[in-house]
Design a protein around this motif. Structure first.
Motif, PDB file in Angstrom:
ATOM      1  N   GLU A  82       1.006  -1.296   0.109  1.00  0.00           N
ATOM      2  CA  GLU A  82      -0.017  -0.072   0.082  1.00  0.00           C
ATOM      3  C   GLU A  82       0.843   1.299  -0.127  1.00  0.00           C
ATOM      4  OE1 GLU A  82      -2.471  -0.365   3.486  1.00  0.00           O
ATOM      5  OE2 GLU A  82      -3.451  -2.376   3.034  1.00  0.00           O
ATOM      6  N   LEU A  83       0.414   2.324  -0.409  1.00  0.00           N
ATOM      7  CA  LEU A  83       1.117   3.598  -0.393  1.00  0.00           C
ATOM      8  C   LEU A  83       1.804   3.996   0.760  1.00  0.00           C
ATOM      9  CD1 LEU A  83      -1.543   5.792  -2.436  1.00  0.00           C
ATOM     10  CD2 LEU A  83       0.894   4.788  -3.473  1.00  0.00           C
ATOM     11  N   GLY A  84       0.853   3.572   1.882  1.00  0.00           N
ATOM     12  CA  GLY A  84       1.519   3.853   3.478  1.00  0.00           C
ATOM     13  C   GLY A  84       2.776   3.180   3.726  1.00  0.00           C
ATOM     14  N   ASP A  85       2.982   2.161   3.040  1.00  0.00           N
ATOM     15  CA  ASP A  85       4.067   1.276   3.288  1.00  0.00           C
ATOM     16  C   ASP A  85       5.294   1.796   2.966  1.00  0.00           C
ATOM     17  OD1 ASP A  85       2.415  -1.766   2.344  1.00  0.00           O
ATOM     18  OD2 ASP A  85       2.335  -0.619   4.359  1.00  0.00           O
ATOM     19  N   SER A  86       5.339   3.148   2.230  1.00  0.00           N
ATOM     20  CA  SER A  86       6.400   3.862   1.727  1.00  0.00           C
ATOM     21  C   SER A  86       7.319   4.001   2.869  1.00  0.00           C
ATOM     22  CB  SER A  86       6.106   4.936   0.961  1.00  0.00           C
ATOM     23  OG  SER A  86       5.631   4.447  -0.238  1.00  0.00           O
ATOM     24  N   ALA A  87       8.575   3.935   3.097  1.00  0.00           N
ATOM     25  CA  ALA A  87       9.455   3.999   4.204  1.00  0.00           C
ATOM     26  C   ALA A  87      10.767   3.604   3.936  1.00  0.00           C
ATOM     27  CB  ALA A  87       8.670   3.543   5.671  1.00  0.00           C
ATOM     28  N   VAL A  88      11.621   3.784   5.114  1.00  0.00           N
ATOM     29  CA  VAL A  88      12.900   3.325   4.770  1.00  0.00           C
ATOM     30  C   VAL A  88      12.796   2.105   6.065  1.00  0.00           C
ATOM     31  CG1 VAL A  88      15.565   3.204   5.200  1.00  0.00           C
ATOM     32  CG2 VAL A  88      13.990   5.421   4.727  1.00  0.00           C
TER      33      VAL A  88
ATOM     34  N   VAL B  37      23.563   8.557  14.967  1.00  0.00           N
ATOM     35  CA  VAL B  37      23.738   9.257  13.724  1.00  0.00           C
ATOM     36  C   VAL B  37      23.270   8.570  12.596  1.00  0.00           C
ATOM     37  CG1 VAL B  37      26.051   8.984  13.612  1.00  0.00           C
ATOM     38  CG2 VAL B  37      24.984  11.110  12.801  1.00  0.00           C
ATOM     39  N   GLN B  38      22.561   9.477  11.811  1.00  0.00           N
ATOM     40  CA  GLN B  38      22.195   8.899  10.372  1.00  0.00           C
ATOM     41  C   GLN B  38      22.681  10.150   9.399  1.00  0.00           C
ATOM     42  OE1 GLN B  38      17.830   8.515   9.516  1.00  0.00           O
ATOM     43  NE2 GLN B  38      18.591   7.030   8.100  1.00  0.00           N
ATOM     44  N   HIS B  39      23.445   9.802   8.615  1.00  0.00           N
ATOM     45  CA  HIS B  39      23.922  10.460   7.586  1.00  0.00           C
ATOM     46  C   HIS B  39      22.912  10.431   6.329  1.00  0.00           C
ATOM     47  CE1 HIS B  39      27.747  11.052   9.784  1.00  0.00           C
ATOM     48  NE2 HIS B  39      27.611  12.093   9.360  1.00  0.00           N
ATOM     49  N   PRO B  40      22.969  11.365   5.739  1.00  0.00           N
ATOM     50  CA  PRO B  40      21.648  11.380   4.398  1.00  0.00           C
ATOM     51  C   PRO B  40      22.146  10.014   3.710  1.00  0.00           C
ATOM     52  CG  PRO B  40      22.864  13.621   4.540  1.00  0.00           C
ATOM     53  CD  PRO B  40      23.513  12.905   5.485  1.00  0.00           C
ATOM     54  N   ASN B  41      20.782   9.425   3.604  1.00  0.00           N
ATOM     55  CA  ASN B  41      20.834   8.246   2.734  1.00  0.00           C
ATOM     56  C   ASN B  41      21.632   7.036   3.142  1.00  0.00           C
ATOM     57  OD1 ASN B  41      18.847   9.389   1.226  1.00  0.00           O
ATOM     58  ND2 ASN B  41      20.541  10.250  -0.311  1.00  0.00           N
ATOM     59  N   LYS B  42      21.818   7.299   4.539  1.00  0.00           N
ATOM     60  CA  LYS B  42      22.861   6.307   5.034  1.00  0.00           C
ATOM     61  C   LYS B  42      21.961   5.421   6.267  1.00  0.00           C
ATOM     62  CE  LYS B  42      26.683   6.884   2.992  1.00  0.00           C
ATOM     63  NZ  LYS B  42      27.489   5.784   1.987  1.00  0.00           N
ATOM     64  N   MET B  83      31.964  20.284   9.042  1.00  0.00           N
ATOM     65  CA  MET B  83      31.000  20.046   8.336  1.00  0.00           C
ATOM     66  C   MET B  83      30.514  18.626   7.985  1.00  0.00           C
ATOM     67  SD  MET B  83      30.544  22.995   6.842  1.00  0.00           S
ATOM     68  CE  MET B  83      29.958  22.685   5.182  1.00  0.00           C
ATOM     69  N   SER B  84      31.254  17.504   8.361  1.00  0.00           N
ATOM     70  CA  SER B  84      30.873  16.231   8.079  1.00  0.00           C
ATOM     71  C   SER B  84      30.051  15.789   9.177  1.00  0.00           C
ATOM     72  CB  SER B  84      31.826  15.222   7.989  1.00  0.00           C
ATOM     73  OG  SER B  84      32.922  15.507   9.331  1.00  0.00           O
ATOM     74  N   ASP B  85      29.844  16.742  10.378  1.00  0.00           N
ATOM     75  CA  ASP B  85      28.863  16.322  11.446  1.00  0.00           C
ATOM     76  C   ASP B  85      27.355  16.495  10.904  1.00  0.00           C
ATOM     77  OD1 ASP B  85      31.143  17.660  13.922  1.00  0.00           O
ATOM     78  OD2 ASP B  85      30.873  15.570  12.990  1.00  0.00           O
ATOM     79  N   ALA B  86      27.227  17.335   9.726  1.00  0.00           N
ATOM     80  CA  ALA B  86      25.830  17.371   9.298  1.00  0.00           C
ATOM     81  C   ALA B  86      25.109  16.200   9.023  1.00  0.00           C
ATOM     82  CB  ALA B  86      25.889  18.461   8.176  1.00  0.00           C
ATOM     83  N   ALA B  87      24.253  15.840  10.012  1.00  0.00           N
ATOM     84  CA  ALA B  87      23.261  14.731   9.720  1.00  0.00           C
ATOM     85  C   ALA B  87      21.989  14.948  10.686  1.00  0.00           C
ATOM     86  CB  ALA B  87      24.471  13.478  10.240  1.00  0.00           C
ATOM     87  N   GLU B  88      21.352  13.500  10.862  1.00  0.00           N
ATOM     88  CA  GLU B  88      20.024  13.737  11.735  1.00  0.00           C
ATOM     89  C   GLU B  88      20.586  12.681  13.015  1.00  0.00           C
ATOM     90  OE1 GLU B  88      16.993  14.547  10.392  1.00  0.00           O
ATOM     91  OE2 GLU B  88      16.071  14.546  12.220  1.00  0.00           O
ATOM     92  N   TYR B  89      20.319  13.248  14.052  1.00  0.00           N
ATOM     93  CA  TYR B  89      20.739  12.626  15.414  1.00  0.00           C
ATOM     94  C   TYR B  89      19.570  12.134  16.394  1.00  0.00           C
ATOM     95  CZ  TYR B  89      25.475  14.358  14.346  1.00  0.00           C
ATOM     96  OH  TYR B  89      26.567  14.544  13.572  1.00  0.00           O
ATOM     97  N   PHE B  90      19.720  10.731  16.667  1.00  0.00           N
ATOM     98  CA  PHE B  90      18.566  10.223  17.391  1.00  0.00           C
ATOM     99  C   PHE B  90      19.161   9.898  18.974  1.00  0.00           C
ATOM    100  CE2 PHE B  90      15.433   9.968  13.991  1.00  0.00           C
ATOM    101  CZ  PHE B  90      16.189   9.704  12.943  1.00  0.00           C
TER     102      PHE B  90
END
Lengths: 116, 117
Positions: A82-88, B37-42, B83-90
């Motif tokens: 389903e569309l809502g399954d889009s995620a990582v 930490v999560q870097h873009p698309n990582k 600069m390399s610290d730019a990311a999402e932190y959880f």
């Protein structure tokens, strides 16, 4: 060597299709997990397996079915997408269940699923 | 129930200046706390963890966090941003292994760190 690897990294598919995401860990861990990250980056656990046995099954639709053929693998099958399954979707593993000073959860690089 | 609150959804700093990412937790027992930490698309990378040992925890890439029970806080700091610290932190707290829980991780909503040149 990649510790927790998952494939595919990117998947674009149509509504109604069935797809699978595979996960393998080469760390010798007993416990594996699937987490879902939604569009707002919020992460939540879906499933957890310990020694191929399901131990956590959060409120997830029945269309999602994990399968663990052995301790090193935990695959995620999704039926009737389903569309809502889009995620990582993130696979992860740890030496054993639970968190302690000696037990850390290691994550894979994620699988970006887009349902159109 | 365990929970974490990351007080800022977005933090912007200049390169070379200190970083402070705030996290408060709620737990009815002595928690284990983490920063990922999560870097873009990582994927997610563990920065550091607190599991009832030293209250000041040092992690990778120059980050550290201090567990303050009286303030129920676990803020992440770094003296000088790169600069390399730019990311999402959880910020993450673990559930206990009893009462039906299995030591699951509870994630905060994340803080996006931007670093300006």
């Amino acid at each position: 060597d990649t510790a927790v690897s998952q494939t595919p990294k990117y998947l674009v598919t149509q509504m109604g299709n069935d797809k699978s995401i595979k996960c393998e860990q080469n760390l010798g861990h007993d416990t594996m997990y699937w987490y879902k990250q939604d569009s707002k980056k919020f992460l939540k656990i879906m499933f957890s397996y310990n020694n191929k046995e399901l131990i956590i099954n959060e409120t997830v639709p029945n269309r999602f079915s994990p399968k663990s053929p052995d301790k090193a693998h935990l695959n995620l099958h999704i039926n009737s997408l389903e569309l809502g399954d889009s995620a990582v979707y993130f696979c992860a593993s740890s030496q054993r269940v639970g968190v302690s000073s000696g037990n850390t959860i290691y994550f894979g690089e994620g699988s970006w699923l887009t349902v159109v | 129930a365990q929970s974490v609150t990351q007080l800022d959804s977005h933090v912007s700093v200049s390169e070379g200046t200190p970083v402070l990412l705030r996290c408060n937790y709620s737990s009815s027992y002595s928690p284990s706390l983490f920063w990922y930490v999560q870097h873009p698309n990582k994927g997610l990378q563990l920065l550091l963890k607190y599991t009832s040992a030293a209250t000041l925890v040092k992690g990778i890439n120059g980050f550290e966090a201090e567990f303050k029970k009286s303030e129920t806080s676990f803020h992440l700091t770094k003296p000088s941003a790169h600069m390399s610290d730019a990311a999402e932190y959880f910020c993450v707290v673990s559930e206990p292994i009893y009462g039906g829980s299995q030591g699951n991780l509870i994630f905060g909503k994340g803080t996006k760190l931007s670093v300006k040149p």
